[in-house]
Scaffold this motif. Structure first.
Motif, PDB file in Angstrom:
ATOM      1  N   GLU A 425       3.266 -14.733  -9.770  1.00 22.35           N
ATOM      2  CA  GLU A 425       2.586 -16.011  -9.966  1.00 22.35           C
ATOM      3  C   GLU A 425       1.605 -16.331  -8.841  1.00 22.35           C
ATOM      4  O   GLU A 425       0.461 -16.713  -9.086  1.00 22.35           O
ATOM      5  N   LYS A 426       2.051 -16.205  -7.581  1.00 26.75           N
ATOM      6  CA  LYS A 426       1.228 -16.638  -6.455  1.00 26.75           C
ATOM      7  C   LYS A 426       0.727 -15.454  -5.643  1.00 26.75           C
ATOM      8  O   LYS A 426       1.390 -14.425  -5.549  1.00 26.75           O
ATOM      9  N   TYR A 427      -0.448 -15.647  -5.052  1.00 24.75           N
ATOM     10  CA  TYR A 427      -0.994 -14.614  -4.168  1.00 24.75           C
ATOM     11  C   TYR A 427      -1.700 -15.305  -3.002  1.00 24.75           C
ATOM     12  O   TYR A 427      -2.104 -16.466  -3.091  1.00 24.75           O
ATOM     13  N   SER A 428      -1.847 -14.575  -1.912  1.00 19.86           N
ATOM     14  CA  SER A 428      -2.398 -15.195  -0.699  1.00 19.86           C
ATOM     15  C   SER A 428      -3.714 -14.592  -0.254  1.00 19.86           C
ATOM     16  O   SER A 428      -4.319 -15.084   0.700  1.00 19.86           O
ATOM     17  N   ASN A 429      -4.172 -13.533  -0.913  1.00 18.41           N
ATOM     18  CA  ASN A 429      -5.420 -12.901  -0.493  1.00 18.41           C
ATOM     19  C   ASN A 429      -6.083 -12.264  -1.706  1.00 18.41           C
ATOM     20  O   ASN A 429      -5.434 -11.541  -2.454  1.00 18.41           O
ATOM     21  N   LEU A 430      -7.366 -12.536  -1.887  1.00 18.04           N
ATOM     22  CA  LEU A 430      -8.132 -11.932  -2.985  1.00 18.04           C
ATOM     23  C   LEU A 430      -9.544 -11.693  -2.487  1.00 18.04           C
ATOM     24  O   LEU A 430     -10.249 -12.631  -2.119  1.00 18.04           O
ATOM     25  N   ASP A 431      -9.960 -10.417  -2.468  1.00 18.70           N
ATOM     26  CA  ASP A 431     -11.296 -10.081  -1.964  1.00 18.70           C
ATOM     27  C   ASP A 431     -11.934  -8.978  -2.788  1.00 18.70           C
ATOM     28  O   ASP A 431     -11.258  -8.035  -3.236  1.00 18.70           O
ATOM     29  N   TYR A 432     -13.222  -9.114  -2.942  1.00 17.68           N
ATOM     30  CA  TYR A 432     -14.036  -8.087  -3.607  1.00 17.68           C
ATOM     31  C   TYR A 432     -14.547  -7.119  -2.552  1.00 17.68           C
ATOM     32  O   TYR A 432     -14.916  -7.528  -1.440  1.00 17.68           O
ATOM     33  N   ASN A 433     -14.536  -5.818  -2.906  1.00 16.29           N
ATOM     34  CA  ASN A 433     -15.065  -4.817  -1.980  1.00 16.29           C
ATOM     35  C   ASN A 433     -16.271  -4.125  -2.612  1.00 16.29           C
ATOM     36  O   ASN A 433     -16.142  -3.494  -3.672  1.00 16.29           O
ATOM     37  N   PRO A 434     -17.453  -4.236  -1.987  1.00 13.82           N
ATOM     38  CA  PRO A 434     -18.671  -3.671  -2.585  1.00 13.82           C
ATOM     39  C   PRO A 434     -18.716  -2.140  -2.562  1.00 13.82           C
ATOM     40  O   PRO A 434     -19.533  -1.555  -3.264  1.00 13.82           O
ATOM     41  N   THR A 435     -17.839  -1.485  -1.782  1.00 11.00           N
ATOM     42  CA  THR A 435     -17.892  -0.017  -1.703  1.00 11.00           C
ATOM     43  C   THR A 435     -17.311   0.651  -2.940  1.00 11.00           C
ATOM     44  O   THR A 435     -17.601   1.821  -3.209  1.00 11.00           O
ATOM     45  N   ASP A 436     -16.472  -0.072  -3.698  1.00 14.46           N
ATOM     46  CA  ASP A 436     -15.907   0.501  -4.919  1.00 14.46           C
ATOM     47  C   ASP A 436     -15.881  -0.507  -6.072  1.00 14.46           C
ATOM     48  O   ASP A 436     -15.353  -0.221  -7.144  1.00 14.46           O
ATOM     49  N   GLN A 437     -16.427  -1.722  -5.842  1.00  8.67           N
ATOM     50  CA  GLN A 437     -16.480  -2.793  -6.840  1.00  8.67           C
ATOM     51  C   GLN A 437     -15.092  -3.106  -7.424  1.00  8.67           C
ATOM     52  O   GLN A 437     -14.910  -3.229  -8.635  1.00  8.67           O
ATOM     53  N   LYS A 438     -14.145  -3.239  -6.522  1.00  6.07           N
ATOM     54  CA  LYS A 438     -12.785  -3.608  -6.906  1.00  6.07           C
ATOM     55  C   LYS A 438     -12.385  -4.916  -6.256  1.00  6.07           C
ATOM     56  O   LYS A 438     -12.899  -5.285  -5.200  1.00  6.07           O
ATOM     57  N   LEU A 439     -11.429  -5.603  -6.920  1.00  3.61           N
ATOM     58  CA  LEU A 439     -10.769  -6.739  -6.304  1.00  3.61           C
ATOM     59  C   LEU A 439      -9.452  -6.269  -5.702  1.00  3.61           C
ATOM     60  O   LEU A 439      -8.691  -5.522  -6.352  1.00  3.61           O
ATOM     61  N   TYR A 440      -9.195  -6.674  -4.454  1.00  4.76           N
ATOM     62  CA  TYR A 440      -7.941  -6.360  -3.776  1.00  4.76           C
ATOM     63  C   TYR A 440      -7.136  -7.652  -3.626  1.00  4.76           C
ATOM     64  O   TYR A 440      -7.605  -8.612  -3.016  1.00  4.76           O
ATOM     65  N   MET A 441      -5.935  -7.646  -4.194  1.00 10.07           N
ATOM     66  CA  MET A 441      -5.080  -8.832  -4.157  1.00 10.07           C
ATOM     67  C   MET A 441      -3.774  -8.500  -3.435  1.00 10.07           C
ATOM     68  O   MET A 441      -3.193  -7.426  -3.648  1.00 10.07           O
ATOM     69  N   TYR A 442      -3.335  -9.434  -2.585  1.00 15.34           N
ATOM     70  CA  TYR A 442      -1.995  -9.325  -2.003  1.00 15.34           C
ATOM     71  C   TYR A 442      -1.139 -10.337  -2.762  1.00 15.34           C
ATOM     72  O   TYR A 442      -1.217 -11.538  -2.541  1.00 15.34           O
ATOM     73  N   ASN A 443      -0.297  -9.808  -3.675  1.00 16.27           N
ATOM     74  CA  ASN A 443       0.393 -10.624  -4.661  1.00 16.27           C
ATOM     75  C   ASN A 443       1.900 -10.653  -4.384  1.00 16.27           C
ATOM     76  O   ASN A 443       2.629  -9.749  -4.789  1.00 16.27           O
ATOM     77  N   SER A 444       2.349 -11.675  -3.643  1.00 15.23           N
ATOM     78  CA  SER A 444       3.777 -11.854  -3.331  1.00 15.23           C
ATOM     79  C   SER A 444       4.414 -10.595  -2.757  1.00 15.23           C
ATOM     80  O   SER A 444       5.498 -10.170  -3.174  1.00 15.23           O
ATOM     81  N   GLY A 445       3.730  -9.989  -1.796  1.00 12.96           N
ATOM     82  CA  GLY A 445       4.274  -8.819  -1.112  1.00 12.96           C
ATOM     83  C   GLY A 445       3.848  -7.489  -1.687  1.00 12.96           C
ATOM     84  O   GLY A 445       4.220  -6.440  -1.161  1.00 12.96           O
ATOM     85  N   TYR A 446       3.046  -7.482  -2.752  1.00  8.82           N
ATOM     86  CA  TYR A 446       2.634  -6.235  -3.405  1.00  8.82           C
ATOM     87  C   TYR A 446       1.126  -6.007  -3.283  1.00  8.82           C
ATOM     88  O   TYR A 446       0.338  -6.959  -3.302  1.00  8.82           O
ATOM     89  N   TYR A 447       0.758  -4.716  -3.182  1.00  9.35           N
ATOM     90  CA  TYR A 447      -0.654  -4.328  -3.218  1.00  9.35           C
ATOM     91  C   TYR A 447      -1.083  -4.244  -4.679  1.00  9.35           C
ATOM     92  O   TYR A 447      -0.496  -3.501  -5.475  1.00  9.35           O
ATOM     93  N   VAL A 448      -2.134  -4.981  -5.043  1.00  9.35           N
ATOM     94  CA  VAL A 448      -2.631  -4.980  -6.420  1.00  9.35           C
ATOM     95  C   VAL A 448      -4.155  -4.836  -6.397  1.00  9.35           C
ATOM     96  O   VAL A 448      -4.818  -5.416  -5.532  1.00  9.35           O
ATOM     97  N   THR A 449      -4.706  -4.059  -7.326  1.00 10.16           N
ATOM     98  CA  THR A 449      -6.165  -3.917  -7.431  1.00 10.16           C
ATOM     99  C   THR A 449      -6.622  -4.184  -8.864  1.00 10.16           C
ATOM    100  O   THR A 449      -5.843  -4.067  -9.820  1.00 10.16           O
ATOM    101  N   TYR A 450      -7.904  -4.532  -8.987  1.00 13.95           N
ATOM    102  CA  TYR A 450      -8.547  -4.748 -10.290  1.00 13.95           C
ATOM    103  C   TYR A 450      -9.931  -4.098 -10.266  1.00 13.95           C
ATOM    104  O   TYR A 450     -10.628  -4.147  -9.242  1.00 13.95           O
ATOM    105  N   ASN A 451     -10.334  -3.552 -11.379  1.00 14.69           N
ATOM    106  CA  ASN A 451     -11.710  -3.106 -11.536  1.00 14.69           C
ATOM    107  C   ASN A 451     -12.548  -4.267 -12.053  1.00 14.69           C
ATOM    108  O   ASN A 451     -12.099  -5.043 -12.908  1.00 14.69           O
TER     109      ASN A 451
END
Length: 457
Positions: A425-451
């Motif tokens: 449900e909750k996350y504390s960090n969400l950032d876009y990275n221009p080197t691979d056009q992905k979103l990086y999320m830190y989701n309640s202790g887990y590494y999560v990515t999105y295209n």
């Protein structure tokens, strides 16, 4: 000639003990019974001088012997103390080894080389003790045997570790990569790196849950991870991670590549010194420098990962009152995209709405600012992509939505409805990275990515 009572003879006996028998021929000794019935010994010595030099030599030798005995006794006391310490350590090692053999679930990573060093030190101590005592007691043979057996157990356990746990970790890393590649194939997203010739974000892929954090603790819910958004030469594949059980910033871990991130094998650890601790978890790595929110004074701070130098800049208008809805203390949110480095905050003057500021990387100052129309406390998080700020909010427990966009090039804002799935449900960090056009999320202790998929122009 001097008659001497037998009672006084012990006083001379040490000296006489040093006089060769042949020298006694020059004197004469007789014995008789006195008037009171006591035994009287008459010693007739020649007129030659008393051997005082021999008596003095004897006394010096006695002192040396007493001193040597004291030294050896002190050594014994010291060895006894050391022996007790090493016996306790040997018991501890035996317990740790038994715990590992009894249940792999109780595995604690052992430093096998340290165990071997401790055993060698123990063996040296036993050898010293044996030489000092000049003894061949069966106790020493028993200790040597036990040390040898412990060494064999340590070597076997190390083999067990290498042949099982490390292999499992490597296989797990391979499985994670296969899963990620599979999801990439399903999404069919072909990123056009560096190209901003589009009209904005069209969709966000399903989440790729990489793994739980490097601390293996889901309780570390506040943190961030990702890649350098403007990597320096030689560190193009570097990843970073930092987390804690509260919205605080204490340290960062750096990984040379994705595989080492999965294996939790950091090549560098930066523990933040006193006076430079941070709060909030919206930090990023840009140009081999970590940008984060400093506690005191409340300001934006940076840590150069090459020189380990710290610096900070106060933004007078920035307020500590306004944070994102998912977490406290997220007053400053750092972001990076194809256009450079950014920071988002809210102020009293903006009445809690997000102010977007472009950071001059050389001077570490504010280059330009834009006032947006979104209240920070209503947003879950925000990120930048191609000069556009995107804000998110929660739809339900499993769904997030990009609901707002502000274009710094045109000064125009849009209300959007781009939904994507959340792992938690909750996350504390969400950032876009221009080197691979992905979103990086830190989701309640887990590494999560999105295209991220953009609309074509």
């Amino acid at each position: 000639m001097l008659p001497i009572l037998l009672l006084l003879l012990p006083a001379l006996s040490p000296a006489l003990a040093w006089i060769p028998v042949e020298d006694w021929e020059s004197g004469n000794v007789t014995a008789s019974v006195g008037e009171s019935g006591q035994c009287v010994c008459h010693v007739y010595l020649p007129d030659a001088a008393f051997p005082a030099d021999r008596v003095q030599h004897m006394q010096e030798v006695s002192k040396d012997l007493i001193l040597e005995v004291e030294i050896q006794m002190n050594k014994m006391v010291s060895y006894e103390a050391k022996l007790e310490v090493y016996l306790k350590e040997l018991k501890a090692l035996t317990y740790r080894a038994a715990m590992l053999e009894s249940s792999p679930d109780n595995y604690i990573k052992l430093d096998f080389e340290l165990l071997r060093i401790e055993l060698r030190e123990f063996e040296v101590l036993v050898s010293q003790l044996k030489v000092s005592l000049n003894s061949s007691s069966p106790i020493f043979d028993s200790l040597y045997t036990e040390i040898h057996n412990m060494t064999l157990i340590v070597n076997q356990l190390e083999t067990y570790d290498k042949s099982n746990l490390e292999v499992i970790r490597i296989e797990f890393a391979k499985l994670q990569k296969k899963l990620e590649e599979c999801q990439k194939d399903q999404e069919l997203v072909e990123p056009d790196i560096g190209n901003c010739n589009h009209t904005g974000i069209m969709s966000i892929s399903k989440p790729t849950v990489v793994q739980v954090n490097a601390h293996l603790d889901a309780g570390f819910q506040y943190g961030g991870w990702g890649k350098d958004s403007k990597p320096v030469r030689g560190f193009e594949s570097m990843y970073y991670y930092g987390a804690y059980s509260s919205p605080s910033v204490h340290d960062f871990y750096l990984y040379s590549n994705y595989d080492n991130l999965i294996l939790r094998s950091a090549f560098k650890h930066h523990g933040i010194p006193n006076g430079w601790e941070g709060t909030g978890n919206n930090y990023i790595v840009h140009g081999n420098t970590i940008y984060y929110q400093l506690n005191t004074p409340f300001s934006m701070s940076k840590l150069n990962l090459t020189s380990s130098e710290y610096n900070y800049r106060v933004i007078p208008a920035a307020s500590q009152t306004f944070s994102y809805s998912y977490s406290a203390n997220q007053n400053m949110d750092f972001a990076a995209d194809e256009n450079g480095l950014w920071v988002m905050y809210a102020s009293e003057e903006s009445k809690g709405k997000i102010v977007l500021a472009k950071i001059d990387e050389k001077s570490f100052g504010i280059e330009d600012e834009w006032n947006t129309g979104v209240y920070k406390q209503l947003a879950g998080n925000a990120f930048m992509a191609c000069g556009v700020m995107y804000a998110t909010k929660s739809v339900d427990l499993n769904t997030e939505e990009i609901f707002y966009a502000f274009d710094t090039k045109t000064g125009q804002e849009k209300h959007l409805n781009i939904r994507f799935q959340k792992f938690q449900e909750k996350y504390s960090n969400l950032d876009y990275n221009p080197t691979d056009q992905k979103l990086y999320m830190y989701n309640s202790g887990y590494y999560v990515t999105y295209n991220v998929k953009f609309n074509e122009a």
